[in-house]
Design a protein around this motif. Structure first.
Motif, short mmCIF file in Angstrom:
data_model
loop_
_atom_site.label_atom_id
_atom_site.label_comp_id
_atom_site.label_asym_id
_atom_site.label_seq_id
_atom_site.Cartn_x
_atom_site.Cartn_y
_atom_site.Cartn_z
N ALA B 3 0.92 -1.35 0.12
CA ALA B 3 0.05 0.01 0.17
C ALA B 3 1.02 1.31 -0.04
CB ALA B 3 -1.01 0.07 1.14
N PRO B 4 0.54 2.44 -0.73
CA PRO B 4 1.10 3.61 -0.69
C PRO B 4 1.44 4.11 0.80
CG PRO B 4 -0.79 4.00 -1.87
CD PRO B 4 -0.85 2.30 -1.57
N VAL B 5 2.50 4.67 1.02
CA VAL B 5 2.52 5.28 2.36
C VAL B 5 2.05 6.85 2.32
CG1 VAL B 5 4.99 6.08 1.98
CG2 VAL B 5 4.05 5.99 4.43
N LEU B 6 1.83 7.48 1.13
CA LEU B 6 1.40 8.61 0.88
C LEU B 6 0.62 8.73 -0.36
CD1 LEU B 6 1.31 11.93 2.00
CD2 LEU B 6 3.48 12.04 0.41
N ALA B 7 -0.58 9.00 -0.25
CA ALA B 7 -1.44 8.85 -1.53
C ALA B 7 -2.10 10.44 -1.85
CB ALA B 7 -2.45 7.85 -1.57
N VAL B 8 -1.94 11.17 -2.86
CA VAL B 8 -2.49 12.24 -3.07
C VAL B 8 -3.52 11.97 -4.16
CG1 VAL B 8 -2.13 14.81 -3.79
CG2 VAL B 8 -0.41 13.67 -2.48
N ASP B 9 -4.92 12.53 -4.04
CA ASP B 9 -5.69 12.41 -5.04
C ASP B 9 -6.50 13.54 -5.50
OD1 ASP B 9 -7.48 10.88 -6.75
OD2 ASP B 9 -8.70 10.40 -5.19
N PHE B 71 -1.90 9.89 4.51
CA PHE B 71 -0.60 9.32 4.98
C PHE B 71 -0.96 8.09 5.68
CE2 PHE B 71 2.36 9.17 8.45
CZ PHE B 71 3.46 8.82 7.94
N ASP B 72 -0.49 6.88 5.30
CA ASP B 72 -0.53 5.70 5.98
C ASP B 72 -2.29 5.48 6.03
OD1 ASP B 72 1.61 4.16 6.58
OD2 ASP B 72 1.92 4.76 8.64
N GLY B 73 -2.81 5.70 5.17
CA GLY B 73 -4.28 5.52 5.21
C GLY B 73 -5.01 6.78 5.98
N ALA B 74 -4.28 7.68 6.65
CA ALA B 74 -5.33 8.66 7.27
C ALA B 74 -5.23 9.89 6.57
CB ALA B 74 -4.63 8.90 8.91
N GLU B 75 -6.25 10.46 6.39
CA GLU B 75 -6.86 11.83 5.60
C GLU B 75 -5.79 12.91 6.22
OE1 GLU B 75 -8.28 12.33 2.52
OE2 GLU B 75 -7.27 14.35 2.91
N LEU B 76 -5.18 13.83 5.36
CA LEU B 76 -4.31 14.89 5.79
C LEU B 76 -5.12 16.14 5.47
CD1 LEU B 76 -0.77 14.04 4.56
CD2 LEU B 76 -1.72 13.93 6.99
N ILE B 77 -5.74 16.30 4.53
CA ILE B 77 -6.50 17.55 4.16
C ILE B 77 -7.79 17.83 5.08
CG2 ILE B 77 -7.67 18.94 2.28
CD1 ILE B 77 -4.71 18.09 1.75
N GLY B 78 -7.77 19.10 5.76
CA GLY B 78 -8.72 19.43 6.57
C GLY B 78 -8.57 19.09 8.12
N ARG B 79 -7.56 18.49 8.17
CA ARG B 79 -7.09 18.07 9.80
C ARG B 79 -6.87 19.38 10.50
NH1 ARG B 79 -5.03 12.62 10.12
NH2 ARG B 79 -3.87 12.98 11.53
N SER B 80 -6.80 19.28 11.54
CA SER B 80 -6.44 20.54 12.66
C SER B 80 -5.14 20.86 12.62
CB SER B 80 -7.24 20.35 13.91
OG SER B 80 -6.38 19.44 14.47
N GLU B 81 -4.69 21.76 13.14
CA GLU B 81 -3.08 22.23 13.08
C GLU B 81 -2.42 21.15 14.21
OE1 GLU B 81 -1.38 24.07 11.43
OE2 GLU B 81 0.44 23.74 13.03
N GLU B 82 -3.21 20.89 15.31
CA GLU B 82 -2.60 20.17 16.24
C GLU B 82 -2.19 18.81 15.80
OE1 GLU B 82 -3.42 18.65 20.95
OE2 GLU B 82 -4.55 20.59 20.03
N ARG B 85 0.61 18.59 13.19
CA ARG B 85 1.74 18.88 13.68
C ARG B 85 2.29 17.31 14.28
NH1 ARG B 85 1.25 22.71 18.13
NH2 ARG B 85 0.81 23.96 16.67
N LYS B 86 1.49 16.61 14.62
CA LYS B 86 2.09 15.01 14.95
C LYS B 86 2.42 14.36 13.80
CE LYS B 86 -0.78 14.51 19.09
NZ LYS B 86 -2.19 14.59 19.41
N VAL B 87 1.63 14.83 12.46
CA VAL B 87 2.09 13.86 11.58
C VAL B 87 3.51 14.60 10.84
CG1 VAL B 87 1.43 13.55 9.06
CG2 VAL B 87 -0.31 13.44 10.88
N ARG B 88 3.43 15.74 10.82
CA ARG B 88 4.70 16.54 10.59
C ARG B 88 5.95 16.14 11.55
NH1 ARG B 88 1.61 21.67 9.83
NH2 ARG B 88 2.41 22.25 11.69
N GLY B 89 6.86 15.63 10.73
CA GLY B 89 7.98 15.30 11.71
C GLY B 89 8.02 13.66 12.14
N ALA B 90 7.06 13.32 12.97
CA ALA B 90 7.05 11.93 13.24
C ALA B 90 6.65 11.05 12.10
CB ALA B 90 5.95 11.77 14.22
N GLY B 91 5.91 11.74 10.91
CA GLY B 91 5.59 11.02 9.89
C GLY B 91 6.05 11.18 8.77
N ILE B 92 6.12 12.60 8.58
CA ILE B 92 6.70 12.95 7.36
C ILE B 92 7.81 14.20 7.71
CG2 ILE B 92 6.16 14.42 5.14
CD1 ILE B 92 3.34 13.33 5.20
N GLY B 93 8.79 13.92 7.34
CA GLY B 93 9.99 14.97 7.58
C GLY B 93 9.99 15.95 6.38
#
Lengths: 318, 340
Positions: B3-9, B71-82, B85-93
């Protein structure tokens, strides 16, 4: 008439402790393009400026068409200014934002009292714009109304205004997009053939330099370390630094690029205020051997039309 | 395939401007698989950087973002800043072009790596120091303990970029987004950074999104390439396929515009470089139909000016290779340029 148009001998330009150019001997032949490559801080732009006497040399001489420009008085300098020109990296910074491009292109005509009279000057500006591929009807516009590539064309038109013999192109395509870079490179080559110009093409981009230059000089830490025909410098480099430089420039062909052997240099370029003893490249050279720390190599012939400052071709000392 | 780790659609980004919406990204889709390198190529204004900033929620409030990025199946667009922030760095550098502007000039290297470490886990001061030194060693900085006390201006450009990479690695990301990460560096330093990122990718199995204008770099590191023009993917495919049989007139033009460093011919024996007339379109006034048609050297007919060409498989390609042009043709002879 000598076939050498520009000659630097023992040229040094120091800024305080910083030895930006530190003993360069170089000849530029009439009608050729000499490419000058090197990385940030190697002194290539300073060398270009010194050849036009835009910075004062600390030591050594520059001759232009047989006359010593380092000793030139007011009159000699004026003559040098008309017969030489510079094309800069960032045309946005080198054009006056409050002047129309026609005014900027025409300024050298006024300074050098060429094409006198308003109508003659306007006609000449229009002609220059056409030569560089700009619509003369856009002359009344301001630099911000142009794209980066168009602004570079304005800078080129301005450089050509005084009908120079020698043009220093200082990173002329570095701030442009790839497709626009190609337009400007092609234009510079065409203009050279049309007007018999002599170019010093200063760039960090060896692939671009190879596209335009007949001969290539490679600089490292204030010195020319290799000089030769473009073909030999890139296909059979004689200096280990050139070899590393050529190997580091990626080629846009995947299969070949993946199998090319990259020579990865270790460490950083030493400070030009405190260059290493002996050969300046020795601290990073993969081929360093006994004589390197004690002997400062001179540029010596390594083949037809090629010279390198490296003890691998015989130990020398400056 | 995994499965893709990152999928943009179907990602869209428009900025609100006084002249109307500037449509900078117009329906971009791509997938990144673990351990692979995806190159997103384009010139200034093609939307390549904006799309990566969009999926990390790093765009200003004037940007309208639509579509999906998981990212890893979880939607990034429209998520809250908080949450982001967890995704950035821990998931995506992320590593940007200019380390001098992305690093804080008044904080030591240790503080800045420490901030990144503390953002992801609770660590003691001693823990931060030893982990930060480990990270510096890992990115090839000699004498790491001493360098921890350095400020950014005391480091060379290459060293600063290594520090940025160390910060990006602090959260053990699964994806590294490198946005023009070597553009400001000299070529010999670029070679060092490319080698470093390749090594880290092997060791950590990260997926890498490499955003660049430099097709030479892409040729050496990418598995898959997406070529962007006016906010759309105009061509994509496996790296050998795309470089070997470019099908879109824009891709062909870009490749022909590049001089090749070891072309054996002297300068005067070479053909002119391929050029494309004109400029990329204004994102406020995108041309109807194919956005490239006003500059297209191949063909621009009534259909090109009215109907946007879909991203469709390139005829005759055995591997995945798609182009968005009614005149996609990988068999046509390369137009001008070098011996290619």
């Amino acid at each position: 008439m000598s076939d050498v148009l520009v000659r630097a001998s023992g040229l040094r330009v120091h800024f305080g402790d910083v030895r930006a150019v530190d003993g360069v001997d170089l000849e530029i032949r009439r009608g050729e393009t000499l490419g000058l490559v090197g990385e940030s801080g190697c002194g290539k732009s300073t060398l270009g400026n010194a050849l036009l006497r835009l910075v004062e040399p600390t030591d050594g001489t520059v001759e232009f068409d047989g006359a010593d420009v380092t000793a030139a008085g007011r009159r000699g300098l004026r003559e040098l200014r008309r017969r030489t020109a510079m094309i800069f990296q960032d045309p946005y910074a080198s054009l006056d934002p409050r002047r129309t491009v026609a005014e900027s292109i025409g300024e050298p005509l006024a300074i050098h009292k060429l094409h006198r009279g308003r109508a003659a000057r306007r006609a000449r500006v229009g002609e220059l714009m056409e030569v560089v591929g700009l619509d003369p009807r856009l002359g009344g516009r301001y630099p911000h109304e142009f794209s980066g590539g168009q602004r570079q064309r304005v800078g080129i038109a301005r450089a050509l205004a005084g009908e120079p013999d020698f043009v220093v192109c200082d990173e002329p395509i570095a701030s442009l997009d790839v497709s626009v870079q190609a337009q400007v490179v092609n234009l510079l080559v065409r203009l050279q053939r049309e007007f018999g110009l002599t170019y010093l093409f200063v760039s960090h981009d060896l692939a671009a330099v190879r596209q335009v230059a007949d001969r290539v000089a490679v600089m490292y830490l204030g010195r020319v370390v290799e000089l030769g025909a473009g073909t030999s410098v890139s296909s059979a480099p004689a200096h280990p630094y050139t070899e590393a430089l050529v190997s580091a420039v990626p080629v846009p062909e995947p299969e070949r690029e993946r199998s090319r052997r990259r020579i990865v240099l270790t460490g950083d370029v030493p400070s030009p205020a405190d260059p290493p003893s002996g050969c300046r490249f020795r601290t990073r050279c993969p081929k360093v051997f006994e004589p390197c720390p004690d002997h400062d190599p001179v540029l010596q012939p390594t083949g037809p039309e090629q010279a390198a400052a490296c003890h691998l071709h015989g130990v020398t000392d400056r | 395939m995994t499965a893709p780790v990152l999928a943009v659609d179907d990602l869209h980004v428009a900025f609100r401007t006084r002249r109307g919406p500037a449509r900078v990204v117009n329906g971009l889709s791509f997938e990144l698989h673990p351990g692979r390198t995806l190159a997103v190529v384009g010139e200034s204004g093609s939307g390549k950087s904006v799309s990566s900033l969009a999926l990390l929620g790093l765009l200003p409030g004037t940007a309208d973002v639509r579509g999906s990025a998981t990212f890893d199946g979880a939607e990034l667009i429209g998520r809250s800043e908080e949450e982001l922030r967890k995704v950035r760095g821990a998931g995506i550098g992320m590593v940007f072009q200019d380390p001098m502007t992305s690093l804080n000039p008044v904080l030591t290297v240790e503080r800045q790596i420490g901030e990144a470490l503390r953002a992801h886990e609770k660590v003691s001061d001693d823990g931060v120091r030893s982990r930060a030194a480990e990270l510096l060693t890992e990115v090839g900085i000699p004498d790491a303990k001493a360098r921890l006390r350095a400020y950014p201006h005391q480091l060379s450009g290459g060293m600063r970029q290594r520090v940025m990479i160390a910060i990006a690695l602090a959260g053990n990301p699964k994806v590294l987004v490198a946005d023009e990460a070597t553009t400001a560096l000299d070529v010999t330093v670029q070679a060092q950074i490319l080698e470093l990122i390749e090594r880290l990718q092997d060791e950590h199995g990260m997926g890498v999104v490499w955003i660049t204008h430099d097709l030479g770099v892409v040729a050496g590191i990418a598995d898959h390439v997406v070529v962007m023009y006016a906010g759309r993917c105009v061509e994509e495919g496996a790296v050998d396929e795309l470089f070997g049989r470019p099908a879109h007139p824009y891709t062909r033009g870009l490749l022909g515009a590049l001089p090749v460093v070891d072309d054996p011919r002297p300068a005067r024996a070479r053909e002119e470089l391929t050029t494309m007339p004109g400029l990329p379109p204004d994102p406020v006034e995108l041309p109807p139909g194919c956005a490239f048609h006003p500059r297209c050297p191949v063909r621009a007919d009534a259909r090109c000016a009215t109907e946007p060409p879909p991203l469709a498989p390139v005829p005759g390609s055995a591997v995945a290779h798609r182009a968005a042009s009614f005149y996609a043709d990988s068999a046509a002879p390369a137009d001008g340029g070098d011996a290619r």
